[in-house]
Write a protein that holds these residues in place. Structure first.
Motif, PDB file in Angstrom:
ATOM      1  N   ALA A  62       0.839  -1.207   0.000  1.00 45.94           N
ATOM      2  CA  ALA A  62       0.000   0.000   0.000  1.00 45.94           C
ATOM      3  C   ALA A  62       0.870   1.251   0.000  1.00 45.94           C
ATOM      4  O   ALA A  62       0.561   2.248  -0.672  1.00 45.94           O
ATOM      5  N   GLU A  65       2.261   1.654  -3.470  1.00 44.23           N
ATOM      6  CA  GLU A  65       1.200   2.142  -4.355  1.00 44.23           C
ATOM      7  C   GLU A  65       0.949   3.638  -4.123  1.00 44.23           C
ATOM      8  O   GLU A  65       0.877   4.423  -5.078  1.00 44.23           O
ATOM      9  N   PRO A 164      -5.311  -1.752   2.576  1.00 40.79           N
ATOM     10  CA  PRO A 164      -6.356  -2.508   1.884  1.00 40.79           C
ATOM     11  C   PRO A 164      -6.176  -4.013   2.078  1.00 40.79           C
ATOM     12  O   PRO A 164      -5.087  -4.473   2.422  1.00 40.79           O
ATOM     13  N   GLU A 167      -7.179  -8.798  -1.507  1.00 40.31           N
ATOM     14  CA  GLU A 167      -7.916  -8.785  -2.778  1.00 40.31           C
ATOM     15  C   GLU A 167      -7.633  -7.519  -3.594  1.00 40.31           C
ATOM     16  O   GLU A 167      -7.682  -7.543  -4.823  1.00 40.31           O
ATOM     17  N   HIS A 168      -7.311  -6.445  -2.919  1.00 39.14           N
ATOM     18  CA  HIS A 168      -6.991  -5.194  -3.612  1.00 39.14           C
ATOM     19  C   HIS A 168      -5.777  -5.353  -4.528  1.00 39.14           C
ATOM     20  O   HIS A 168      -5.710  -4.735  -5.596  1.00 39.14           O
TER      21      HIS A 168
END
Length: 195
Positions: A62, A65, A164, A167-168
Motif C-alpha cells: 500500500a 502504491e 487494503p 484482494e486489492h
C-alpha cells in the motif's frame, strides 16, 4: 498418456517431454492462486509485532502504491517477506527467485538484498554492523534498495495505517505474474544478484 515411462531423465522421449511440458503449463496457470495462499499463511507467522506479517506485506505494498511505484515494485513490496516461513535465515532470496522471471532486474535485486539492507535499522542492537549494506554502495541499484527499505519495508509496522485487503492487490499480482517469463523487454539487462 497418464505418466511417463522413464525412470531417469536421460531415458525420456520427445513425446514424454511434450506431455510433461503441457502438464507444467497447466500447473503454472495456478501460480498466482498458490502465491495468494502463501500470503494468507503469513497471517500466522512471526508474532510479537503490532501487525501480522500479512498486514506488514499489505501495508508495504500500500505504501508503494501510494508512493506512485510501478506494478513491479508494488508486487515486490507485497511479496518481499514471503520467505519468512520457509527460509527464515535467507528470507529475501525466496521471493526474489519467485519474481525474477517477471520483473525488471532492479526489482529482483532489491528484494534479494532487502534483508541485509534492513539491518541498518537494528543490527547495532545485537552488536552487528548496521552499515554492512555499504559493501554494495557502488552497485547501480543500491539507492533503490535503500529507498525500498526506508519507504515501504521498515515503515510498514503501523496498525493505524490504512491498509487494503489482499484482494486489492490481486489484479496487479495477476498482471505481473502473467507476463512471459524472462522476457528481455521486461527483465532488462541481467546483473548478478551478488554484485
Amino acid at each position: 498418456m497418464e505418466k511417463v515411462a522413464f525412470r531417469q531423465m536421460k531415458e525420456g522421449t520427445r513425446e514424454e517431454y511434450v506431455f510433461l511440458e503441457r502438464l507444467d503449463d497447466e500447473f503454472n496457470q495456478g501460480l498466482v492462486d498458490r502465491i495468494l495462499v502463501a500470503l494468507r499463511n503469513l497471517e500466522q507467522s512471526l508474532s510479537g509485532y503490532q501487525v501480522t506479517r500479512l498486514e506488514h506485506s499489505l501495508q508495504a505494498a500500500a505504501r508503494a502504491e501510494a508512493d506512485g511505484a510501478d506494478d513491479d515494485m508494488i508486487v515486490a513490496a507485497l511479496l518481499h517477506d514471503l520467505g519468512d516461513e520457509l527460509a527464515p535465515y535467507n528470507h529475501s532470496q525466496l521471493p526474489a527467485a519467485i519474481i525474477r522471471p517477471y520483473v525488471r532486474g532492479e526489482v529482483t535485486w532489491v528484494v534479494h538484498h532487502h534483508g541485509l539492507f534492513q539491518q541498518f535499522y537494528y543490527a547495532h542492537h545485537f552488536g552487528g554492523d548496521p552499515n554492512e549494506r555499504d559493501r554494495y554502495r557502488d552497485h547501480p541499484w543500491f539507492q533503490s534498495c535503500v529507498d525500498f527499505c526506508e519507504r515501504y519495508d521498515q515503515a510498514a509496522f503501523d496498525p493505524d495505517y490504512p491498509t487494503p485487503p489482499l484482494e486489492h492487490f490481486e489484479p496487479v499480482l495477476r498482471r505481473v505474474l502473467s507476463r512471459t517469463p524472462f522476457d528481455p523487454a521486461v527483465i532488462g539487462e541481467e546483473h548478478s544478484l551478488e554484485a
